[in-house]
Design a protein around this motif. Sequence first.
Motif, PDB file in Angstrom:
ATOM      1  N   ASP A 137       0.834  -1.195   0.000  1.00  0.00           N
ATOM      2  CA  ASP A 137       0.000   0.000   0.000  1.00  0.00           C
ATOM      3  C   ASP A 137       0.877   1.256   0.000  1.00  0.00           C
ATOM      4  OD1 ASP A 137       1.069  -0.077   2.532  1.00  0.00           O
ATOM      5  OD2 ASP A 137      -0.849  -0.417   3.552  1.00  0.00           O
ATOM      6  N   GLU A 138       0.285   2.388   0.330  1.00  0.00           N
ATOM      7  CA  GLU A 138       1.049   3.638   0.308  1.00  0.00           C
ATOM      8  C   GLU A 138       2.125   3.673   1.394  1.00  0.00           C
ATOM      9  OE1 GLU A 138       1.045   6.023  -2.079  1.00  0.00           O
ATOM     10  OE2 GLU A 138      -0.135   4.419  -2.996  1.00  0.00           O
ATOM     11  N   ASP A 139       1.855   3.051   2.541  1.00  0.00           N
ATOM     12  CA  ASP A 139       2.896   2.980   3.572  1.00  0.00           C
ATOM     13  C   ASP A 139       4.123   2.246   3.034  1.00  0.00           C
ATOM     14  OD1 ASP A 139       1.382   4.346   5.390  1.00  0.00           O
ATOM     15  OD2 ASP A 139       0.665   2.550   6.433  1.00  0.00           O
ATOM     16  N   PHE A 140       3.860   1.153   2.331  1.00  0.00           N
ATOM     17  CA  PHE A 140       4.965   0.400   1.748  1.00  0.00           C
ATOM     18  C   PHE A 140       5.767   1.268   0.782  1.00  0.00           C
ATOM     19  CE2 PHE A 140       6.361  -1.817  -2.101  1.00  0.00           C
ATOM     20  CZ  PHE A 140       7.360  -2.612  -1.576  1.00  0.00           C
ATOM     21  N   ARG A 141       5.091   2.080  -0.011  1.00  0.00           N
ATOM     22  CA  ARG A 141       5.806   2.921  -0.979  1.00  0.00           C
ATOM     23  C   ARG A 141       6.722   3.922  -0.266  1.00  0.00           C
ATOM     24  NH1 ARG A 141       6.164   1.191  -6.276  1.00  0.00           N
ATOM     25  NH2 ARG A 141       4.390  -0.209  -6.591  1.00  0.00           N
ATOM     26  N   GLY A 142       6.271   4.421   0.865  1.00  0.00           N
ATOM     27  CA  GLY A 142       7.137   5.306   1.644  1.00  0.00           C
ATOM     28  C   GLY A 142       8.347   4.574   2.178  1.00  0.00           C
ATOM     29  N   GLN A 143       8.138   3.346   2.618  1.00  0.00           N
ATOM     30  CA  GLN A 143       9.250   2.543   3.118  1.00  0.00           C
ATOM     31  C   GLN A 143      10.225   2.205   1.999  1.00  0.00           C
ATOM     32  OE1 GLN A 143       6.827  -0.599   4.599  1.00  0.00           O
ATOM     33  NE2 GLN A 143       6.158   0.552   6.412  1.00  0.00           N
ATOM     34  N   TRP A 144       9.680   1.943   0.819  1.00  0.00           N
ATOM     35  CA  TRP A 144      10.553   1.643  -0.313  1.00  0.00           C
ATOM     36  C   TRP A 144      11.413   2.860  -0.671  1.00  0.00           C
ATOM     37  CZ3 TRP A 144      12.657  -2.314  -2.428  1.00  0.00           C
ATOM     38  CH2 TRP A 144      13.315  -2.172  -3.653  1.00  0.00           C
ATOM     39  N   ALA A 145      10.858   4.031  -0.581  1.00  0.00           N
ATOM     40  CA  ALA A 145      11.637   5.245  -0.841  1.00  0.00           C
ATOM     41  C   ALA A 145      12.808   5.351   0.138  1.00  0.00           C
ATOM     42  CB  ALA A 145      10.740   6.482  -0.747  1.00  0.00           C
ATOM     43  N   ALA A 146      12.593   4.924   1.389  1.00  0.00           N
ATOM     44  CA  ALA A 146      13.679   4.917   2.372  1.00  0.00           C
ATOM     45  C   ALA A 146      14.742   3.897   1.987  1.00  0.00           C
ATOM     46  CB  ALA A 146      13.130   4.619   3.762  1.00  0.00           C
ATOM     47  N   TYR A 147      14.324   2.736   1.494  1.00  0.00           N
ATOM     48  CA  TYR A 147      15.285   1.721   1.042  1.00  0.00           C
ATOM     49  C   TYR A 147      16.131   2.268  -0.112  1.00  0.00           C
ATOM     50  CZ  TYR A 147      17.006  -2.807  -0.704  1.00  0.00           C
ATOM     51  OH  TYR A 147      17.813  -3.853  -1.130  1.00  0.00           O
ATOM     52  N   GLU A 148      15.494   2.986  -1.026  1.00  0.00           N
ATOM     53  CA  GLU A 148      16.235   3.608  -2.122  1.00  0.00           C
ATOM     54  C   GLU A 148      17.237   4.634  -1.589  1.00  0.00           C
ATOM     55  OE1 GLU A 148      13.165   3.575  -5.883  1.00  0.00           O
ATOM     56  OE2 GLU A 148      12.731   4.958  -4.234  1.00  0.00           O
ATOM     57  N   ALA A 149      16.801   5.445  -0.635  1.00  0.00           N
ATOM     58  CA  ALA A 149      17.693   6.459  -0.069  1.00  0.00           C
ATOM     59  C   ALA A 149      18.870   5.819   0.661  1.00  0.00           C
ATOM     60  CB  ALA A 149      16.912   7.368   0.880  1.00  0.00           C
ATOM     61  N   TYR A 150      18.602   4.736   1.350  1.00  0.00           N
ATOM     62  CA  TYR A 150      19.648   4.007   2.068  1.00  0.00           C
ATOM     63  C   TYR A 150      20.700   3.483   1.088  1.00  0.00           C
ATOM     64  CZ  TYR A 150      21.536   0.630   5.461  1.00  0.00           C
ATOM     65  OH  TYR A 150      22.351  -0.081   6.314  1.00  0.00           O
ATOM     66  N   ASN A 151      20.248   2.894  -0.015  1.00  0.00           N
ATOM     67  CA  ASN A 151      21.167   2.396  -1.033  1.00  0.00           C
ATOM     68  C   ASN A 151      21.917   3.536  -1.709  1.00  0.00           C
ATOM     69  OD1 ASN A 151      20.776  -0.820  -2.110  1.00  0.00           O
ATOM     70  ND2 ASN A 151      19.302  -0.057  -0.617  1.00  0.00           N
ATOM     71  N   GLU A 152      21.240   4.676  -1.916  1.00  0.00           N
ATOM     72  CA  GLU A 152      21.902   5.850  -2.489  1.00  0.00           C
ATOM     73  C   GLU A 152      23.053   6.312  -1.592  1.00  0.00           C
ATOM     74  OE1 GLU A 152      21.459   7.747  -5.212  1.00  0.00           O
ATOM     75  OE2 GLU A 152      19.469   7.301  -6.024  1.00  0.00           O
ATOM     76  N   ALA A 153      22.841   6.295  -0.293  1.00  0.00           N
ATOM     77  CA  ALA A 153      23.876   6.730   0.641  1.00  0.00           C
ATOM     78  C   ALA A 153      25.112   5.843   0.530  1.00  0.00           C
ATOM     79  CB  ALA A 153      23.336   6.737   2.069  1.00  0.00           C
ATOM     80  N   PHE A 154      24.909   4.542   0.403  1.00  0.00           N
ATOM     81  CA  PHE A 154      26.041   3.626   0.245  1.00  0.00           C
ATOM     82  C   PHE A 154      26.747   3.867  -1.086  1.00  0.00           C
ATOM     83  CE2 PHE A 154      24.545   1.277   3.852  1.00  0.00           C
ATOM     84  CZ  PHE A 154      25.633   0.541   4.294  1.00  0.00           C
ATOM     85  N   ALA A 155      25.968   4.025  -2.156  1.00  0.00           N
ATOM     86  CA  ALA A 155      26.584   4.246  -3.466  1.00  0.00           C
ATOM     87  C   ALA A 155      27.433   5.515  -3.462  1.00  0.00           C
ATOM     88  CB  ALA A 155      25.500   4.330  -4.539  1.00  0.00           C
ATOM     89  N   GLU A 156      26.929   6.569  -2.827  1.00  0.00           N
ATOM     90  CA  GLU A 156      27.673   7.832  -2.774  1.00  0.00           C
ATOM     91  C   GLU A 156      28.964   7.667  -1.978  1.00  0.00           C
ATOM     92  OE1 GLU A 156      28.602  11.546  -3.828  1.00  0.00           O
ATOM     93  OE2 GLU A 156      26.851  10.425  -4.541  1.00  0.00           O
ATOM     94  N   ALA A 157      28.892   6.988  -0.836  1.00  0.00           N
ATOM     95  CA  ALA A 157      30.094   6.791  -0.017  1.00  0.00           C
ATOM     96  C   ALA A 157      31.134   5.958  -0.756  1.00  0.00           C
ATOM     97  CB  ALA A 157      29.717   6.123   1.300  1.00  0.00           C
ATOM     98  N   LEU A 158      30.696   4.896  -1.430  1.00  0.00           N
ATOM     99  CA  LEU A 158      31.632   4.066  -2.182  1.00  0.00           C
ATOM    100  C   LEU A 158      32.279   4.852  -3.322  1.00  0.00           C
ATOM    101  CD1 LEU A 158      29.445   0.840  -2.293  1.00  0.00           C
ATOM    102  CD2 LEU A 158      31.667   1.023  -1.162  1.00  0.00           C
TER     103      LEU A 158
END
Length: 473
Positions: A113-134
């Motif tokens: 549902d929409e809650d899940f979509r918000g959580q998925w956006a956080a997962y994307e942001a989390y992965n973005e943070a790792f990609a930027e650091a690497l």
Amino acid sequence: MVETRAARILVASNRGPVSYALGDDGELSSRRGGGGLVSGLSAIGPEADAVWVCAALGEGDREAVRRGVGEPGARMIAVEESVFEAAYNDIANSVLWFVHHLLYQTPFEPLFDEDFRGQWAAYEAYNEAFAEALAQEAADGAHVLVQDYHLSLVPALLRARRPDLRIGHFTHTPWAPPDYFRLLPDDIAAELLEGILGADRAAFLTRRWADAFAACCVSVLGATLSDDGRAVTHRGRTTRLGVHGLGADGDFLRERSHRPDVAERITRLRSETGQDRKLIVRVDRTELSKNIVRGLLAYRQLLQEHPEWLSRVVHVAFAYPSRQDLAVYREYTEGVARLAEEINAEFGTPDWQPVLLKVDDDFARSLAAYRLADVALVNPIRDGMNLVAKEVPVVSDNGVALVLSREAGAFAELGDDAIVVNPYDIRATAAALHTALTLPEADRAERTKRLADAATALPPSRWFLDQLHALDD
């Protein structure tokens, strides 16, 4: 242009080589971890200019980042706590883990549902943070090994930032077959696959999991699979597939299992179980995939169908609580304890406790149980590998019969010398326990030797180095 540093080899994982605790006095204390990645990085030596990028998992870690405290060769990322919780608990552990371990009760879940979509956006942001650091840490042409389902999007995100890098991704869990993987929303299923396909090489613990990933790429993305099934091509890029079955660290286990603290635990265990009783041993975290409840039910059926074992066997069950911040895991842990109590109440006598359940984590005690085990019960619903199945035969004092689920990744290497079970079949598992308990001594000894040889074929340091070298092929 991103300013790069000197790291030639980089590892990225959710959990890092060190964690920090914040004391009441405000002082930080550190604790080093173990495992295959730590062993692997140690094997390449300090001259390799290696950096480990990991997440700040708790308040102590976040405070260490705020104070600029860190270990040489490690970079800890402190994303916003709400982002971490959504990415780690709500997506990685409550969605991706459930998909790959086939754990959903589909009449009721999942619900995207929409809650899940918000959580998925956080997962994307989390992965973005790792990609930027690497991207910031890596030298030109560096080798990057990204670890596990928490960071499935990192390879593609990093590739977009740093096309010069050699990138590998390793999945430590099983991989779901296409029909089950497609429980995920179509766009998110595609994003996960394309994330990993950003790597030059995607590796898995068994060929079965690699084949399932390839099948998902074909089914979901319309990707092309090479004739030998060892490479996936999508949108003009080819990602090679590899298999590295993580083995037990035999030298460490044998040495560690003969230290004085383990000897003390052996004496204590024998005083609790009785000196002459057979021991059926399991050592697990209370994860839903470990199937502890069905193991206990099978043990109860063994006692019902074979009363000759009454007072002659003890089920030593070490079930260490896991992910207790999730309600479903707390309930499962409580269910394990409740069932153990019921079996003890039904069959126990003043001088015999049929189930010895321990929930406090104690590595020395686990090694003691490994050494004493007559039977090792490893019956997961589904496991990427399961190192317990490999560790017990390595340190067994008198030989051990391994009752092993065919759904454990370790089955691929150990199945020929184990007593193999369907993890859902209580009757068959009870019968397997009886077979294991009555296995002739010579047969058990021969099986144990072959199991130990297979279990140590790819120790952690070589497992890591093999992945690293494969990026150059």
